[in-house]
Design a protein around this motif. Structure first.
Motif, mmCIF file in Angstrom:
data_model
loop_
_atom_site.group_PDB
_atom_site.id
_atom_site.type_symbol
_atom_site.label_atom_id
_atom_site.label_comp_id
_atom_site.label_asym_id
_atom_site.label_seq_id
_atom_site.Cartn_x
_atom_site.Cartn_y
_atom_site.Cartn_z
ATOM 1 N N LEU A 157 26.511 28.832 -5.268
ATOM 2 C CA LEU A 157 26.549 29.595 -6.529
ATOM 3 C C LEU A 157 27.290 30.855 -6.574
ATOM 4 N N ASP A 158 28.320 30.876 -7.147
ATOM 5 C CA ASP A 158 29.454 31.888 -7.073
ATOM 6 C C ASP A 158 29.695 32.750 -8.237
ATOM 7 N N SER A 212 20.940 31.535 -14.760
ATOM 8 C CA SER A 212 19.750 31.968 -15.501
ATOM 9 C C SER A 212 18.571 32.253 -14.563
ATOM 10 N N SER A 213 18.610 31.306 -13.430
ATOM 11 C CA SER A 213 17.508 31.469 -12.672
ATOM 12 C C SER A 213 17.770 31.923 -11.070
ATOM 13 N N ASN A 214 19.063 31.836 -11.130
ATOM 14 C CA ASN A 214 19.498 32.429 -9.438
ATOM 15 C C ASN A 214 20.689 33.522 -9.741
ATOM 16 N N VAL A 215 20.892 34.233 -8.709
ATOM 17 C CA VAL A 215 21.807 35.577 -8.661
ATOM 18 C C VAL A 215 23.029 34.807 -7.869
ATOM 19 N N PRO A 216 24.013 34.941 -8.398
ATOM 20 C CA PRO A 216 25.180 34.142 -7.642
ATOM 21 C C PRO A 216 25.574 35.196 -6.713
ATOM 22 N N PHE A 217 26.428 34.587 -5.550
ATOM 23 C CA PHE A 217 26.877 35.217 -4.595
ATOM 24 C C PHE A 217 28.126 36.061 -5.050
ATOM 25 N N ALA A 218 28.462 37.177 -4.693
ATOM 26 C CA ALA A 218 29.815 37.934 -5.177
ATOM 27 C C ALA A 218 31.002 37.543 -4.455
ATOM 28 N N MET A 219 31.295 36.375 -4.629
ATOM 29 C CA MET A 219 32.366 35.828 -4.100
ATOM 30 C C MET A 219 32.852 34.518 -5.294
ATOM 31 N N GLU A 220 34.294 34.016 -4.944
ATOM 32 C CA GLU A 220 34.375 32.750 -5.587
ATOM 33 C C GLU A 220 34.783 31.722 -4.563
ATOM 34 N N ASP A 221 34.277 30.416 -4.499
ATOM 35 C CA ASP A 221 34.640 29.359 -3.492
ATOM 36 C C ASP A 221 35.437 28.567 -4.256
ATOM 37 N N GLY A 222 35.947 28.668 -5.420
ATOM 38 C CA GLY A 222 36.790 27.788 -6.234
ATOM 39 C C GLY A 222 36.057 26.433 -6.686
ATOM 40 N N PHE A 223 35.006 26.218 -6.495
ATOM 41 C CA PHE A 223 34.362 24.930 -7.379
ATOM 42 C C PHE A 223 33.038 25.489 -7.956
ATOM 43 N N LYS A 239 5.369 14.946 -2.754
ATOM 44 C CA LYS A 239 6.735 15.152 -2.957
ATOM 45 C C LYS A 239 7.587 14.881 -1.562
ATOM 46 N N ARG A 240 8.694 14.487 -1.865
ATOM 47 C CA ARG A 240 9.896 14.355 -0.969
ATOM 48 C C ARG A 240 10.315 15.711 -0.489
ATOM 49 N N CYS A 241 10.956 15.958 0.956
ATOM 50 C CA CYS A 241 11.421 17.252 1.110
ATOM 51 C C CYS A 241 12.860 17.267 0.933
ATOM 52 N N VAL A 242 13.460 18.239 0.462
ATOM 53 C CA VAL A 242 14.767 18.493 0.474
ATOM 54 C C VAL A 242 15.216 19.702 1.020
ATOM 55 N N ARG A 243 16.228 19.935 1.883
ATOM 56 C CA ARG A 243 16.759 21.122 2.615
ATOM 57 C C ARG A 243 17.758 21.413 2.370
ATOM 58 N N GLY A 244 18.227 22.882 2.432
ATOM 59 C CA GLY A 244 19.578 23.335 2.407
ATOM 60 C C GLY A 244 19.834 23.979 1.153
ATOM 61 N N ALA A 245 21.006 24.219 1.049
ATOM 62 C CA ALA A 245 21.599 25.110 -0.119
ATOM 63 C C ALA A 245 22.500 23.896 -0.847
ATOM 64 N N SER A 246 22.846 24.277 -2.168
ATOM 65 C CA SER A 246 23.804 23.474 -2.784
ATOM 66 C C SER A 246 24.474 24.509 -3.785
ATOM 67 N N PHE A 247 25.537 23.860 -4.680
ATOM 68 C CA PHE A 247 26.332 24.526 -5.447
ATOM 69 C C PHE A 247 25.439 25.489 -6.525
ATOM 70 N N LYS A 248 24.255 24.962 -6.619
ATOM 71 C CA LYS A 248 23.152 25.930 -7.679
ATOM 72 C C LYS A 248 22.634 26.808 -6.877
ATOM 73 N N SER A 249 22.681 27.027 -5.649
ATOM 74 C CA SER A 249 22.058 28.060 -4.429
ATOM 75 C C SER A 249 22.422 29.388 -4.716
ATOM 76 N N GLY A 250 21.640 30.593 -5.209
ATOM 77 C CA GLY A 250 22.072 31.833 -5.268
ATOM 78 C C GLY A 250 21.978 32.714 -3.844
ATOM 79 N N THR A 251 21.725 33.844 -4.031
ATOM 80 C CA THR A 251 21.465 34.826 -3.062
ATOM 81 C C THR A 251 19.944 34.684 -2.438
ATOM 82 N N LYS A 252 19.087 33.932 -3.289
ATOM 83 C CA LYS A 252 17.641 33.907 -2.963
ATOM 84 C C LYS A 252 17.564 32.543 -2.344
#
Length: 132
Positions: free
Chosen positions: A14-15, A24-35, A87-100
């Motif tokens: 998330l940028d 709305s629920s995540n703070v974006p990173f202060a960068m742009e990745d192009g996607f 619940k199944r486990c999911v790990r890692g970050a996605s295009f919706k993942s912010g600084t937290k």
């Protein structure tokens, strides 16, 4: 990690180009990745381990179930969760993942029938070691 400089040019997270509906629920990173959403394979430089396409893009379904709290022990790299649960486990970050939530070790539980546009799995192609 959760620092923008750790993801810069190697991750689809998330940028600042993300629309307000995604931030709305995540703070974006202060960068742009192009996607804004998912990116094609090979769109980014390798991470600090020299592995491509491991940071961001989609959170990954893993084979075990989720348990609340931490299951990590000091020095443990790939902790195994229980073989059953609600619940199944999911790990890692996605295009919706912010600084937290941008870290690769981020874990979350999702119901088997749950839908999330930023959850998927990775296909691995093992290369044969050519000896000359």
């Amino acid at each position: 990690g959760n620092k923008a400089e750790e993801f810069k040019k190697s991750a689809n997270i998330l940028d600042k180009s993300a629309p307000d509906t995604m931030t709305s629920s995540n703070v974006p990173f202060a960068m742009e990745d192009g996607f804004v959403v998912t990116a094609p394979v090979g769109s980014f430089l390798p991470n600090k381990f020299k592995i491509f396409d491991m940071d961001g893009n989609v959170r990954e379904w893993v084979s075990d179930y989720f348990i609340e709290g931490t299951s990590l022990k000091d020095g443990e790299v790939d902790p195994k969760g229980p073989a059953s649960g609600s619940k199944r486990c999911v790990r890692g970050a996605s295009f919706k993942s912010g600084t937290k939530t941008g870290g690769l070790i981020m874990r979350q539980g999702l119901y088997d029938d749950g839908k999330a546009e930023d959850v998927g799995f990775r296909i691995v192609l093992e290369l044969e070691d050519k000896k000359e």
